[in-house]
Enzyme design. Sequence first.
Site, PDB file in Angstrom:
ATOM      1  CG  ASP A 281      -1.742   1.004   1.227  1.00 56.17           C
ATOM      2  OD1 ASP A 281      -1.407   1.617   0.129  1.00 56.17           O
ATOM      3  OD2 ASP A 281      -2.144   1.126   2.755  1.00 56.17           O
TER       4      ASP A 281
ATOM      5  CB  CYS B 245      -3.221   6.561  -2.622  1.00 53.62           C
ATOM      6  SG  CYS B 245      -1.807   6.490  -2.608  1.00 53.62           S
TER       7      CYS B 245
ATOM      8  CD  GLU C 174      -6.448   4.857  -1.882  1.00 51.14           C
ATOM      9  OE1 GLU C 174      -5.571   3.355  -0.841  1.00 51.14           O
ATOM     10  OE2 GLU C 174      -6.591   5.444  -1.533  1.00 51.14           O
TER      11      GLU C 174
END
EC number: 2.1.1.-
Length: 361
Positions: free
Chosen positions: A294, A319, A353
């Site tokens: 992430d 993101c 996202e």
Amino acid sequence: MSAAFDPSAYDAQLQAKVTRLRELLAPFGAPQPAVFDSPREHYRLRAEFRLWREDGQRHYAMFAPGEKHKAILIDDFPIASERINALMPRLKAAWQASDELSNRLFQVEFLTTLAGDAMVTMCYHRPLDDAWEVAARQLAEELGVSLIGRSKGKRLVIGRDYAVEKLDVAGRVFSYRQPEGAFTQPNGAVNQKMLSWAYDAIGERDDDLLELYCGNGNFTLPLATRVRQVLATEISKTSVNAALSNLSENAVDNVRLVRLSAEELTQALNEVRPFRRLEGIDLKSYAFGTVFVDPPRAGMDPDTCELTRRFERILYISCNPETLAQNISQLQDTHRIERCALFDQFPYTHHMESGVLLVRR
């Protein structure tokens, strides 16, 4: 770039994001993305306002990019949680009625949770004294919040320096400490959907998980229940401490957390050099089947990309879909996209996202 707050335009804006994600992932033969929408209003659990003096009073204010001398005065903030909107006028009335609370106050930050917790940070251009603390304690009690005062080099905490969130993933409720000043997912409803998607995507496994950039353990807690063991890395001390508290609070005992960067972890896995922070951890005892990443908006650097290539499965939350596509381009000769998703964390903006599960060809 942001669009005006207009719930009637939400569906069209979301469809434009879906189209953009499809375009970016089409060269890699991606399936149709699962789409997880956002509440149309009151979805943002945190907000930060500068204060602007006008007519002898301080007002909540925001600024358009590049226009720091042209304030937009804010009375209410419909994208923020209902709790933030309820707190804003009460806090403003309190500082307007108190010299101790208003003197040199220049910024206010709110952090709320779906679980009903709230924390307010008040930032000052002056030292905070006992008189401020007396006034602040009374205010915190009246508002039912934890309250933090910040001035140069000093922080006064009334109550707790974290908010508590509770999220339901596959029928189990996980409790999270969210420290003041640390990163948290701003859209709680979409975060819960994101956790559930990742939980489903990883599946029930009898091998181990490597997690990079674990933060406060947002994904770590539910994913740990799907695998044998987890080795998680994070470099922020604040996030590491929060993650350790969250693991303990939720009785998740199959996770080892180490303060290593992705580059350092690569060196450790390749046995380039030993690390004292890995003392007591036998990397060879892990049977990693999946790596979870992430990363920040810049995506994974090329070396980290190469690290993930060695794993059978790569679960990637992004993101920034542009850098996601760049990373997949580097990996596409060995991995294919098995599933993908769009999570609308940021309505009324172009930001999105997304998530992909890559499996070895």
